[in-house]
Design a protein around this motif. Sequence first.
Motif, PDB file in Angstrom:
ATOM      1  N   ARG A  77      -4.383  -1.378  -9.004  1.00 21.11           N
ATOM      2  CA  ARG A  77      -3.124  -1.105  -9.362  1.00 21.11           C
ATOM      3  C   ARG A  77      -1.946  -2.133  -9.473  1.00 21.11           C
ATOM      4  NH1 ARG A  77      -0.854   4.593  -9.647  1.00 21.11           N
ATOM      5  NH2 ARG A  77      -3.039   5.831  -9.775  1.00 21.11           N
ATOM      6  N   MET A  78      -2.285  -3.133  -8.531  1.00 20.64           N
ATOM      7  CA  MET A  78      -1.524  -4.343  -8.583  1.00 20.64           C
ATOM      8  C   MET A  78      -1.883  -5.339  -9.565  1.00 20.64           C
ATOM      9  SD  MET A  78      -1.476  -4.960  -4.371  1.00 20.64           S
ATOM     10  CE  MET A  78      -0.888  -6.715  -4.672  1.00 20.64           C
ATOM     11  N   GLU A  79      -3.072  -5.326  -9.918  1.00 22.27           N
ATOM     12  CA  GLU A  79      -3.824  -6.248 -11.008  1.00 22.27           C
ATOM     13  C   GLU A  79      -3.049  -5.424 -12.381  1.00 22.27           C
ATOM     14  OE1 GLU A  79      -7.531  -7.793  -9.230  1.00 22.27           O
ATOM     15  OE2 GLU A  79      -7.853  -6.043 -10.477  1.00 22.27           O
ATOM     16  N   GLN A  80      -3.004  -4.506 -12.335  1.00 21.28           N
ATOM     17  CA  GLN A  80      -2.432  -3.690 -13.752  1.00 21.28           C
ATOM     18  C   GLN A  80      -0.927  -4.130 -13.897  1.00 21.28           C
ATOM     19  OE1 GLN A  80      -3.830  -2.368 -16.479  1.00 21.28           O
ATOM     20  NE2 GLN A  80      -1.729  -2.521 -17.289  1.00 21.28           N
ATOM     21  N   LEU A  81      -0.373  -3.840 -12.634  1.00 24.14           N
ATOM     22  CA  LEU A  81       1.261  -4.351 -12.490  1.00 24.14           C
ATOM     23  C   LEU A  81       1.502  -5.799 -12.897  1.00 24.14           C
ATOM     24  CD1 LEU A  81       4.097  -3.323 -11.720  1.00 24.14           C
ATOM     25  CD2 LEU A  81       3.634  -3.811  -9.622  1.00 24.14           C
TER      26      LEU A  81
ATOM     27  N   ILE B 180       0.888  -1.105   0.053  1.00 25.39           N
ATOM     28  CA  ILE B 180      -0.016  -0.109  -0.034  1.00 25.39           C
ATOM     29  C   ILE B 180       0.810   1.058  -0.159  1.00 25.39           C
ATOM     30  CG2 ILE B 180      -1.570   1.282   1.288  1.00 25.39           C
ATOM     31  CD1 ILE B 180      -3.300  -1.415   1.936  1.00 25.39           C
ATOM     32  N   GLN B 181       1.948   1.271   0.711  1.00 17.64           N
ATOM     33  CA  GLN B 181       2.943   2.448   0.924  1.00 17.64           C
ATOM     34  C   GLN B 181       3.406   2.638  -0.662  1.00 17.64           C
ATOM     35  OE1 GLN B 181       5.850   1.315   3.787  1.00 17.64           O
ATOM     36  NE2 GLN B 181       4.331   2.155   5.450  1.00 17.64           N
ATOM     37  N   GLN B 182       3.924   1.439  -1.371  1.00 16.81           N
ATOM     38  CA  GLN B 182       4.418   1.707  -2.684  1.00 16.81           C
ATOM     39  C   GLN B 182       3.525   2.414  -3.474  1.00 16.81           C
ATOM     40  OE1 GLN B 182       7.711   1.420  -3.388  1.00 16.81           O
ATOM     41  NE2 GLN B 182       6.822   2.383  -5.089  1.00 16.81           N
ATOM     42  N   VAL B 183       2.217   1.763  -3.578  1.00 14.24           N
ATOM     43  CA  VAL B 183       1.086   2.565  -4.515  1.00 14.24           C
ATOM     44  C   VAL B 183       0.810   3.923  -4.050  1.00 14.24           C
ATOM     45  CG1 VAL B 183      -1.420   2.181  -5.144  1.00 14.24           C
ATOM     46  CG2 VAL B 183       0.073  -0.114  -5.022  1.00 14.24           C
ATOM     47  N   LEU B 184       0.825   4.118  -2.762  1.00  7.11           N
ATOM     48  CA  LEU B 184       0.749   5.656  -2.501  1.00  7.11           C
ATOM     49  C   LEU B 184       1.898   6.253  -2.817  1.00  7.11           C
ATOM     50  CD1 LEU B 184      -0.861   5.037   1.230  1.00  7.11           C
ATOM     51  CD2 LEU B 184      -2.001   6.077  -0.884  1.00  7.11           C
ATOM     52  N   LEU B 185       3.033   5.968  -3.063  1.00  5.77           N
ATOM     53  CA  LEU B 185       4.248   6.698  -3.387  1.00  5.77           C
ATOM     54  C   LEU B 185       4.084   6.897  -4.802  1.00  5.77           C
ATOM     55  CD1 LEU B 185       7.542   5.388  -1.362  1.00  5.77           C
ATOM     56  CD2 LEU B 185       6.517   7.649  -1.565  1.00  5.77           C
ATOM     57  N   ASP B 186       3.379   5.872  -5.448  1.00  6.37           N
ATOM     58  CA  ASP B 186       3.415   6.137  -6.882  1.00  6.37           C
ATOM     59  C   ASP B 186       2.088   7.139  -7.276  1.00  6.37           C
ATOM     60  OD1 ASP B 186       3.747   5.214  -9.785  1.00  6.37           O
ATOM     61  OD2 ASP B 186       1.677   4.382  -9.809  1.00  6.37           O
ATOM     62  N   ILE B 187       1.087   6.939  -6.540  1.00  3.52           N
ATOM     63  CA  ILE B 187       0.159   7.912  -6.803  1.00  3.52           C
ATOM     64  C   ILE B 187       0.559   9.403  -6.330  1.00  3.52           C
ATOM     65  CG2 ILE B 187      -2.086   8.968  -5.649  1.00  3.52           C
ATOM     66  CD1 ILE B 187      -2.946   5.970  -5.155  1.00  3.52           C
ATOM     67  N   LEU B 188       1.504   9.587  -5.413  1.00  5.84           N
ATOM     68  CA  LEU B 188       2.261  10.878  -4.894  1.00  5.84           C
ATOM     69  C   LEU B 188       3.015  11.259  -5.544  1.00  5.84           C
ATOM     70  CD1 LEU B 188       1.650  10.015  -1.153  1.00  5.84           C
ATOM     71  CD2 LEU B 188       0.241  11.772  -2.470  1.00  5.84           C
ATOM     72  N   ASP B 189       3.622  10.371  -6.515  1.00 12.27           N
ATOM     73  CA  ASP B 189       4.734  10.813  -7.466  1.00 12.27           C
ATOM     74  C   ASP B 189       6.051  10.896  -6.332  1.00 12.27           C
ATOM     75  OD1 ASP B 189       3.423  11.050  -9.818  1.00 12.27           O
ATOM     76  OD2 ASP B 189       2.754  13.117  -9.653  1.00 12.27           O
ATOM     77  N   GLU B 190       6.009   9.969  -5.654  1.00  8.06           N
ATOM     78  CA  GLU B 190       7.237   9.866  -4.785  1.00  8.06           C
ATOM     79  C   GLU B 190       7.287  10.841  -3.795  1.00  8.06           C
ATOM     80  OE1 GLU B 190       9.094   6.872  -5.118  1.00  8.06           O
ATOM     81  OE2 GLU B 190       7.737   6.366  -6.715  1.00  8.06           O
ATOM     82  N   ASP B 191       6.370  11.826  -3.466  1.00  4.06           N
ATOM     83  CA  ASP B 191       6.604  12.904  -2.502  1.00  4.06           C
ATOM     84  C   ASP B 191       6.114  12.357  -1.242  1.00  4.06           C
ATOM     85  OD1 ASP B 191       6.354  15.176  -0.947  1.00  4.06           O
ATOM     86  OD2 ASP B 191       5.516  16.285  -2.371  1.00  4.06           O
ATOM     87  N   ILE B 192       6.947  11.985  -0.149  1.00  2.34           N
ATOM     88  CA  ILE B 192       6.618  11.521   0.964  1.00  2.34           C
ATOM     89  C   ILE B 192       5.750  12.427   1.914  1.00  2.34           C
ATOM     90  CG2 ILE B 192       8.468   9.893   1.084  1.00  2.34           C
ATOM     91  CD1 ILE B 192       9.930  11.602   2.915  1.00  2.34           C
ATOM     92  N   ASN B 193       5.729  13.710   1.519  1.00  2.00           N
ATOM     93  CA  ASN B 193       4.818  14.640   2.292  1.00  2.00           C
ATOM     94  C   ASN B 193       3.349  14.297   2.303  1.00  2.00           C
ATOM     95  OD1 ASN B 193       6.783  16.382   3.418  1.00  2.00           O
ATOM     96  ND2 ASN B 193       7.132  17.078   1.393  1.00  2.00           N
TER      97      ASN B 193
ATOM     98  N   ASN C 290      -3.920 -11.672   0.993  1.00  2.00           N
ATOM     99  CA  ASN C 290      -4.259 -10.694   2.047  1.00  2.00           C
ATOM    100  C   ASN C 290      -5.650 -10.542   2.086  1.00  2.00           C
ATOM    101  OD1 ASN C 290      -4.187  -7.956   3.284  1.00  2.00           O
ATOM    102  ND2 ASN C 290      -2.416  -7.584   2.477  1.00  2.00           N
ATOM    103  N   PRO C 291      -6.210 -10.281   3.060  1.00  2.00           N
ATOM    104  CA  PRO C 291      -7.520 -10.125   3.403  1.00  2.00           C
ATOM    105  C   PRO C 291      -8.128  -8.672   2.910  1.00  2.00           C
ATOM    106  CG  PRO C 291      -6.434 -10.201   5.508  1.00  2.00           C
ATOM    107  CD  PRO C 291      -5.430 -10.540   4.273  1.00  2.00           C
ATOM    108  N   LEU C 292      -7.078  -7.892   2.698  1.00  2.00           N
ATOM    109  CA  LEU C 292      -7.337  -6.337   2.241  1.00  2.00           C
ATOM    110  C   LEU C 292      -7.932  -6.309   0.758  1.00  2.00           C
ATOM    111  CD1 LEU C 292      -4.488  -4.026   3.491  1.00  2.00           C
ATOM    112  CD2 LEU C 292      -7.012  -3.847   3.996  1.00  2.00           C
ATOM    113  N   PHE C 293      -7.416  -7.379   0.213  1.00  2.00           N
ATOM    114  CA  PHE C 293      -7.738  -7.284  -1.348  1.00  2.00           C
ATOM    115  C   PHE C 293      -8.647  -8.537  -1.842  1.00  2.00           C
ATOM    116  CE2 PHE C 293      -3.095  -6.064  -0.881  1.00  2.00           C
ATOM    117  CZ  PHE C 293      -3.330  -4.867  -0.956  1.00  2.00           C
ATOM    118  N   SER C 294      -9.465  -9.189  -0.932  1.00  2.00           N
ATOM    119  CA  SER C 294     -10.447 -10.251  -1.204  1.00  2.00           C
ATOM    120  C   SER C 294     -11.770  -9.388  -1.150  1.00  2.00           C
ATOM    121  CB  SER C 294     -10.268 -11.362  -0.198  1.00  2.00           C
ATOM    122  OG  SER C 294      -9.951 -11.112   1.269  1.00  2.00           O
TER     123      SER C 294
END
Length: 183
Positions: free
Chosen positions: A104-108, A17-30, A179-183
Amino acid sequence: MNMTKEDIYDMLSNPIIQQVLLDILDEDINGFNVLEALTELTEVTDDEISRQLDLKLNTVRKLLYKLYDARLVDYNREKDEETNWYSYTWKATFTKLPGVVKKRMEQLLIDLKEQLVVEENTLFFYCPRCEFKYSFDEAIDYGFRCSQCNGVLKEYNNTNDIAMIKNQIKIIEEELTLNPLFS
């Protein structure tokens, strides 16, 4: 589905989830700080977030718009009758996060499987000096010379690349399945 703050923080601590969020945020950790502010304050203006995090208002707005485009935040707009200015109150929509991440994971996964086919069915060459990788067709086009330094291209053994892609595919498939988050 109501989520407690603990549920939200547990979800946000998941590396995928953190990696997907970083992708959404264009790597801006703020953006993670903005999400934390939204978690703690529930509904808040961009100006309040800016002051709390000591970030430029423009930076906060850009991050909120990126999160909004991914449907991870929502806003209410109210007009001040005296000034005719609009005020935006933002809130996170964390219940949508697992669905966004899953999509996003399915697309990846699709992209990795396509890349695997290319890697398994293509002969590659590389420049030892520049470390650029060329397909056989590209190498022929350049006369087996590097397009950057004109050095001689050498055959590239992509066995490790193939193994790495297969491993990434396995990890993502397991995460989507287990992962139960994605079922």
